[in-house]
Design a protein around this motif. Structure first.
Motif, PDB file in Angstrom:
ATOM      1  N   ILE A 248      33.098  -1.150  18.892  1.00 54.04           N
ATOM      2  CA  ILE A 248      33.989  -1.082  20.053  1.00 54.04           C
ATOM      3  C   ILE A 248      33.651  -2.159  21.085  1.00 54.04           C
ATOM      4  O   ILE A 248      34.154  -2.128  22.207  1.00 54.04           O
ATOM      5  CB  ILE A 248      33.973   0.313  20.712  1.00 54.04           C
ATOM      6  CG1 ILE A 248      32.593   0.644  21.275  1.00 54.04           C
ATOM      7  CG2 ILE A 248      34.428   1.378  19.714  1.00 54.04           C
ATOM      8  CD1 ILE A 248      32.571   1.908  22.138  1.00 54.04           C
ATOM      9  N   GLY A 249      32.783  -3.096  20.712  1.00 57.78           N
ATOM     10  CA  GLY A 249      32.513  -4.223  21.597  1.00 57.78           C
ATOM     11  C   GLY A 249      31.304  -4.071  22.485  1.00 57.78           C
ATOM     12  O   GLY A 249      31.165  -4.802  23.477  1.00 57.78           O
ATOM     13  N   GLY A 250      30.391  -3.158  22.142  1.00 62.55           N
ATOM     14  CA  GLY A 250      29.153  -3.054  22.895  1.00 62.55           C
ATOM     15  C   GLY A 250      28.338  -4.331  22.766  1.00 62.55           C
ATOM     16  O   GLY A 250      28.563  -5.153  21.868  1.00 62.55           O
ATOM     17  N   PRO A 251      27.344  -4.540  23.640  1.00 61.41           N
ATOM     18  CA  PRO A 251      26.537  -5.766  23.583  1.00 61.41           C
ATOM     19  C   PRO A 251      25.873  -5.997  22.231  1.00 61.41           C
ATOM     20  O   PRO A 251      25.558  -7.144  21.894  1.00 61.41           O
ATOM     21  CB  PRO A 251      25.486  -5.537  24.680  1.00 61.41           C
ATOM     22  CG  PRO A 251      26.093  -4.556  25.609  1.00 61.41           C
ATOM     23  CD  PRO A 251      26.973  -3.672  24.778  1.00 61.41           C
ATOM     24  N   PHE A 252      25.673  -4.925  21.472  1.00 67.94           N
ATOM     25  CA  PHE A 252      25.076  -5.039  20.138  1.00 67.94           C
ATOM     26  C   PHE A 252      25.923  -5.944  19.238  1.00 67.94           C
ATOM     27  O   PHE A 252      25.404  -6.578  18.324  1.00 67.94           O
ATOM     28  CB  PHE A 252      24.947  -3.638  19.543  1.00 67.94           C
ATOM     29  CG  PHE A 252      24.032  -3.542  18.357  1.00 67.94           C
ATOM     30  CD1 PHE A 252      22.808  -4.177  18.330  1.00 67.94           C
ATOM     31  CD2 PHE A 252      24.383  -2.763  17.261  1.00 67.94           C
ATOM     32  CE1 PHE A 252      21.957  -4.071  17.240  1.00 67.94           C
ATOM     33  CE2 PHE A 252      23.552  -2.642  16.169  1.00 67.94           C
ATOM     34  CZ  PHE A 252      22.329  -3.291  16.158  1.00 67.94           C
ATOM     35  N   ALA A 253      27.220  -6.028  19.526  1.00 68.17           N
ATOM     36  CA  ALA A 253      28.118  -6.872  18.737  1.00 68.17           C
ATOM     37  C   ALA A 253      27.867  -8.358  18.974  1.00 68.17           C
ATOM     38  O   ALA A 253      28.342  -9.197  18.194  1.00 68.17           O
ATOM     39  CB  ALA A 253      29.574  -6.538  19.071  1.00 68.17           C
ATOM     40  N   LEU A 254      27.111  -8.686  20.011  1.00 64.12           N
ATOM     41  CA  LEU A 254      26.951 -10.087  20.402  1.00 64.12           C
ATOM     42  C   LEU A 254      25.664 -10.720  19.864  1.00 64.12           C
ATOM     43  O   LEU A 254      25.437 -11.912  20.049  1.00 64.12           O
ATOM     44  CB  LEU A 254      26.965 -10.190  21.930  1.00 64.12           C
ATOM     45  CG  LEU A 254      28.144  -9.505  22.637  1.00 64.12           C
ATOM     46  CD1 LEU A 254      28.030  -9.679  24.142  1.00 64.12           C
ATOM     47  CD2 LEU A 254      29.482 -10.027  22.118  1.00 64.12           C
TER      48      LEU A 254
END
Length: 594
Positions: free
Chosen positions: A511-517
């Protein structure tokens, strides 16, 4: 206990003894008692099944919500145990009706039973709400069945008692004691390293699960049934009894007898499951060396009961309650059968009684303190004293930082201490299949200092947040003798798992949490003592990556999965459906009788 607490407790006891329900006040009387055409039809259909009015009129109707199925080995004995529950209900003057519910076999359901925990909760609630039920016996044990059944019964609001399936017997292979899951992972790595033959592996498969019942390590099943007992929803000691032990049969019939009395006493889950009861559950979970899954389930169960329990409650308790149950995987030797012989959960609670609210009410009609009075420990190596604890803090720790602003979880009691403070480069995988293939590649560019990352495996991304969080050690490293390394995911892991696994990253990557970055090569710093985790990347760079991020395609376009994806909450909120939590709105009233 304060004076106010004692007065409230005494008022409750007085209500149970002096204000017992009368037959006309039973919920089932709305179906069967009126002298009208509709109720005549209800009575006629009961008689159609061969029951005379003397067998059920004016008696509590008790639902036995049974999660038995032909494909759930943990509940294989429930086909017989339900008869023992019925016997107890009949002995106490009740009328038993078995209502089957979805079974949720942890070992068979893909992608994960967590996808369906809330479906079981809905089913349990609606089975009770829609039928002429005065009380319920909840038969479960396999991981998600305990929270699912309790969440549903809590929302339904009728008196309920929980019957745990019980742990299976110890595993055995060539004289070596085997523990569910934990030894499976351990010996599989030895096979990957070439140290175990295929024939030996088949022997381990046949010896690691020797009877019906749940995993006999301190996995999610034993963790959650112990929590059910701690919050007061089972008979004392019920969660520790091995499934194959004759004590289990007697516990089932006693639960059947007790639920009938609970109906007359109007002893509902709301009276038992107080905020203090859930604080007890967290303390006991820490002392047991509990599964990381306890966090998600306890949060969701507590919020169904109207209590704002969250990650901070777990972290606070973890600072004060040591791990004293020497049960694998946190322990190094014993299993649940040994725990039962050592005195079981009442004995463990006796050793941390100063950390517990002893005045909380239980299904017995007595307090937790009364239930554990006189409990003894029969083996100090299985249930340790606090000055000889396995781990001086609790089993779990909650970490926060720029990569997980809403928190993530690690089990320090089951990982190598060298990872309590660690900085290493990330090796990122966006899906399970690519990770699984990569770790078998002996040319993979990886060292023991890397932090393996698996993302898009959370509540929505998994879907259902599968138990993928114990990422396999790359085969290249296994052959070098490496048996632990830092691994991080927005997934969960089995409670039987172990190692330096950081789980439940919230918000999830999908859902686009910082973990995605996170990108391969980024440095990640973990400090368990400080409860911190930090991605060593500037805020400006993270904003640049966020602007370029694209959401993955939807997992579902129809059906239950579609509904799940739109209403599931994140791990730090317990992964319940938003529309089932108490702050969403009032539940529907009683069904109309036309």
């Amino acid at each position: 206990m304060t004076t106010d607490d004692y007065d409230e407790y005494q008022r409750g006891r007085d209500k149970m003894t002096a204000h017992r329900k009368t037959p006309d006040a039973l919920r089932s009387a709305r179906w069967f008692a009126p002298d009208d055409l509709r109720s005549s039809g209800h009575r006629s259909r009961i008689m159609q099944m061969g029951y005379s009015p003397d067998e059920w009129m004016g008696k509590p109707l008790i639902a036995i919500i049974n999660t038995w199925s032909d494909i759930n080995p943990c509940h294989a004995h429930f086909k017989q145990r339900v008869e023992d529950v019925k016997r107890g209900i009949l002995q106490a003057g009740g009328f038993p009706v078995e209502l089957p519910a979805i079974s949720l076999s942890e070992s068979s359901v893909k992608p994960t039973t967590m996808l369906y925990r809330n479906l079981l909760a809905i089913e349990a609630e609606e089975l009770i709400r829609s039928h002429p039920i005065d009380g319920a016996v909840l038969m479960g044990g396999c991981d998600k069945t305990t929270p699912g059944l309790l969440m549903g019964a809590t929302s339904a609001g009728v008196p309920a008692i929980y019957v745990p399936a019980g742990p299976m017997l110890r595993g055995n292979y060539k004289g070596t004691v085997l523990g569910s899951g934990s030894d499976g992972w351990k010996y599989w790595d030895e096979r990957r390293a070439g140290n175990i033959s295929k024939a030996e592996w088949i022997g381990i498969e046949g010896g690691i699960a020797r009877s019906h019942g749940t995993c006999m390590t301190m996995g999610t099943a034993s963790t959650m049934t112990a929590i059910a007992e701690t919050i007061g929803m089972t008979l004392p000691g019920a969660s520790s009894i091995p499934a194959a032990d004759a004590n289990h049969i007697r516990m089932c019939s006693e639960s059947g007898r007790r639920i009938v009395e609970m109906v007359w006493e109007d002893l509902t889950p709301a009276r038992i499951q107080t905020h203090r009861a859930f604080e007890n559950a967290i303390a006991v979970a820490m002392a047991m060396g509990c599964s990381t899954n306890a966090i998600i389930h306890v949060i969701s169960m507590a919020r169904r009961a109207g209590h704002d329990i969250g990650l901070d409650d777990f972290d606070r308790m973890s600072r004060h309650v040591p791990v004293i149950a020497n049960i694998r995987p946190s322990g190094d030797k014993y299993l649940m059968e040994d725990f039962f012989y050592a005195g079981g959960l009442p004995s463990l609670m006796g050793r941390i009684r100063d950390k517990l609210h002893l005045d909380t009410l239980t299904v017995t009609g007595r307090t937790l303190g009364e239930n554990i009075a006189g409990a003894e420990v029969y083996n100090d190596d299985v249930i340790r004293t606090r000055d000889n604890a396995l781990y001086q803090e609790g089993a779990l720790a909650v970490l926060r930082g720029n990569i997980a602003p809403d928190g993530c979880v690690i089990k320090p009691s089951a990982c190598e201490k060298r990872f309590f403070k660690h900085t290493g480069p990330a090796l990122v995988f966006d899906d399970y299949p690519s990770m699984k293939a990569a770790v078998e590649d002996e040319d993979l560019d990886v060292t023991a200092d890397h932090v393996l990352i698996l993302r898009n495996a959370g509540p929505q991304g998994g879907p259902g947040m599968p138990e993928w969080g114990m990422l396999p050690i790359p085969k290249k490293l296994v052959k070098q003798g490496v048996r632990d390394m830092l691994r991080m995911s927005d997934a969960r892991m089995s409670g039987t798992s172990y190692g330096a696994c950081i789980l439940h990253v919230a918000p999830e990557a999908y859902i686009g949490g910082p973990f995605a970055l996170v990108q391969t090569g980024d440095l990640i710093t973990v400090d368990i003592d400080r409860r911190s985790i930090h991605l060593e990347v500037s805020d400006e760079e993270l904003e640049r990556r966020r602007a370029a991020w694209q959401p993955p395609p939807p997992r579902y376009s129809r059906g239950y999965g579609w509904m799940f994806s739109r209403h599931i909450r994140q791990a730090n909120d317990g992964c319940d459906f938003d529309f089932l939590q108490t702050d969403f709105g009032e539940a529907a009233g009683e069904p109309s009788i036309y």
